[in-house]
Design an enzyme around this catalytic site. Structure first.
Site, PDB file in Angstrom:
ATOM      1  N   HIS A   9       6.075   4.194  -4.764  1.00  0.00           N
ATOM      2  CA  HIS A   9       5.776   5.509  -4.865  1.00  0.00           C
ATOM      3  C   HIS A   9       7.058   5.833  -5.863  1.00  0.00           C
ATOM      4  O   HIS A   9       7.992   5.067  -6.259  1.00  0.00           O
ATOM      5  CB  HIS A   9       6.138   6.194  -3.644  1.00  0.00           C
ATOM      6  CG  HIS A   9       4.841   5.864  -2.416  1.00  0.00           C
ATOM      7  ND1 HIS A   9       5.016   5.815  -1.215  1.00  0.00           N
ATOM      8  CD2 HIS A   9       3.834   5.822  -3.009  1.00  0.00           C
ATOM      9  CE1 HIS A   9       3.779   5.861  -1.074  1.00  0.00           C
ATOM     10  NE2 HIS A   9       3.103   5.644  -1.845  1.00  0.00           N
ATOM     11  N   GLY A  56      -1.978   4.730  -7.711  1.00  0.00           N
ATOM     12  CA  GLY A  56      -2.319   4.846  -6.282  1.00  0.00           C
ATOM     13  C   GLY A  56      -3.192   6.036  -5.772  1.00  0.00           C
ATOM     14  O   GLY A  56      -4.422   5.835  -5.050  1.00  0.00           O
ATOM     15  N   ASP A  61      -4.485   1.643  -4.613  1.00  0.00           N
ATOM     16  CA  ASP A  61      -4.317   1.071  -3.454  1.00  0.00           C
ATOM     17  C   ASP A  61      -5.571   0.371  -2.642  1.00  0.00           C
ATOM     18  O   ASP A  61      -5.320  -0.765  -2.174  1.00  0.00           O
ATOM     19  CB  ASP A  61      -3.520   2.087  -2.430  1.00  0.00           C
ATOM     20  CG  ASP A  61      -2.591   2.513  -2.739  1.00  0.00           C
ATOM     21  OD1 ASP A  61      -1.931   3.739  -2.288  1.00  0.00           O
ATOM     22  OD2 ASP A  61      -1.718   2.170  -3.357  1.00  0.00           O
ATOM     23  N   ASP A  81       7.867   5.544  -0.069  1.00  0.00           N
ATOM     24  CA  ASP A  81       8.749   6.714   0.018  1.00  0.00           C
ATOM     25  C   ASP A  81       8.399   7.428   1.487  1.00  0.00           C
ATOM     26  O   ASP A  81       7.689   8.091   1.383  1.00  0.00           O
ATOM     27  CB  ASP A  81       8.571   7.766  -0.988  1.00  0.00           C
ATOM     28  CG  ASP A  81       9.609   9.051  -0.820  1.00  0.00           C
ATOM     29  OD1 ASP A  81       9.436   9.962  -1.813  1.00  0.00           O
ATOM     30  OD2 ASP A  81      10.108   9.040   0.186  1.00  0.00           O
ATOM     31  N   HIS A  88      -2.575  10.683  -0.653  1.00  0.00           N
ATOM     32  CA  HIS A  88      -3.605   9.487  -0.436  1.00  0.00           C
ATOM     33  C   HIS A  88      -3.088   8.510   0.877  1.00  0.00           C
ATOM     34  O   HIS A  88      -3.199   7.539   1.026  1.00  0.00           O
ATOM     35  CB  HIS A  88      -3.869   8.810  -1.796  1.00  0.00           C
ATOM     36  CG  HIS A  88      -2.497   8.139  -2.462  1.00  0.00           C
ATOM     37  ND1 HIS A  88      -1.324   8.598  -2.506  1.00  0.00           N
ATOM     38  CD2 HIS A  88      -2.039   6.780  -2.431  1.00  0.00           C
ATOM     39  CE1 HIS A  88      -0.421   8.166  -3.062  1.00  0.00           C
ATOM     40  NE2 HIS A  88      -0.891   6.970  -3.007  1.00  0.00           N
ATOM     41  N   ASP A  91      -5.469   6.112   2.199  1.00  0.00           N
ATOM     42  CA  ASP A  91      -5.429   4.966   1.273  1.00  0.00           C
ATOM     43  C   ASP A  91      -4.290   3.820   1.784  1.00  0.00           C
ATOM     44  O   ASP A  91      -4.467   2.616   1.694  1.00  0.00           O
ATOM     45  CB  ASP A  91      -5.559   5.213  -0.187  1.00  0.00           C
ATOM     46  CG  ASP A  91      -6.749   6.036  -0.721  1.00  0.00           C
ATOM     47  OD1 ASP A  91      -6.750   5.982  -1.743  1.00  0.00           O
ATOM     48  OD2 ASP A  91      -7.382   6.294   0.379  1.00  0.00           O
ATOM     49  N   ARG A  97      -3.026  -1.819   6.907  1.00  0.00           N
ATOM     50  CA  ARG A  97      -3.986  -1.957   8.085  1.00  0.00           C
ATOM     51  C   ARG A  97      -4.650  -3.443   7.540  1.00  0.00           C
ATOM     52  O   ARG A  97      -4.456  -4.578   8.367  1.00  0.00           O
ATOM     53  CB  ARG A  97      -5.016  -1.328   8.501  1.00  0.00           C
ATOM     54  CG  ARG A  97      -5.984  -1.640   9.478  1.00  0.00           C
ATOM     55  CD  ARG A  97      -7.006  -0.916   9.857  1.00  0.00           C
ATOM     56  NE  ARG A  97      -8.027  -1.446  10.762  1.00  0.00           N
ATOM     57  CZ  ARG A  97      -8.947  -2.303  10.246  1.00  0.00           C
ATOM     58  NH1 ARG A  97      -9.128  -2.309   8.968  1.00  0.00           N
ATOM     59  NH2 ARG A  97      -9.821  -2.994  11.309  1.00  0.00           N
TER      60      ARG A  97
END
Ligand SMILES: O=C(CO)COP(=O)(O)O
Length: 128
Positions: A9, A56, A61, A81, A88, A91, A97
């Site tokens: 980030h 991103g 992502d 961050d 997002h 995402d 996950r």
């Protein structure tokens, strides 16, 4: 060949540039992929070449998550961050996950990234 994703980030982009410089010799032996701006910054500010996905917030992502599903990613350094809301966030959560689902190591802090990269160095027999 070992393939590593590099994502950061905005507040963490200086940190991932520093990390890339510190581990440049090791990272130069890997295939590197990154989200758009992170990949651009690392390519411009180090001697490394990073294959750039989309930025991103517009799907980068998700693209890297798809590579995780396809078994193409050996590790991810994702310096998040935690103090700034991201548009997002879904995402980002999905990427975290899917790394858990597929047991792909993912470091979200500088310390975690050091452990991850040192581990990849040991696994690949390359000096970190
Ligand atoms: O937002 C990001 C990851 O969630 C990073 O994207 P950029 O590398 O394009 O800034």
């Amino acid at each position: 060949m070992t393939r590593v994703a590099l994502i950061a980030h905005d507040e963490k982009k200086p940190a991932i540039i520093d990390l890339a410089r510190e581990y440049e010799d090791l990272l130069s032996t890997f295939e590197l992929v990154g989200t758009g701006t992170t990949g651009k910054r690392i390519t411009e500010e180090t001697n490394l070449t990073v294959e750039r996905k989309e930025s991103g917030p517009v799907g980068g992502d998700t693209q890297i998550g798809a590579e995780v599903v396809d078994g193409r990613i050996d590790g991810i350094v994702f310096l998040r961050d935690p103090q700034t809301a991201q548009p997002h966030e879904p995402d980002i959560s999905a990427l975290l996950r899917i790394c858990d689902v597929h047991d792909v190591p993912l470091a979200t802090t500088e310390t975690g990234a050091v452990y991850l990269l040192d581990g990849l160095a040991t696994e690949t027999g390359v000096e970190s």
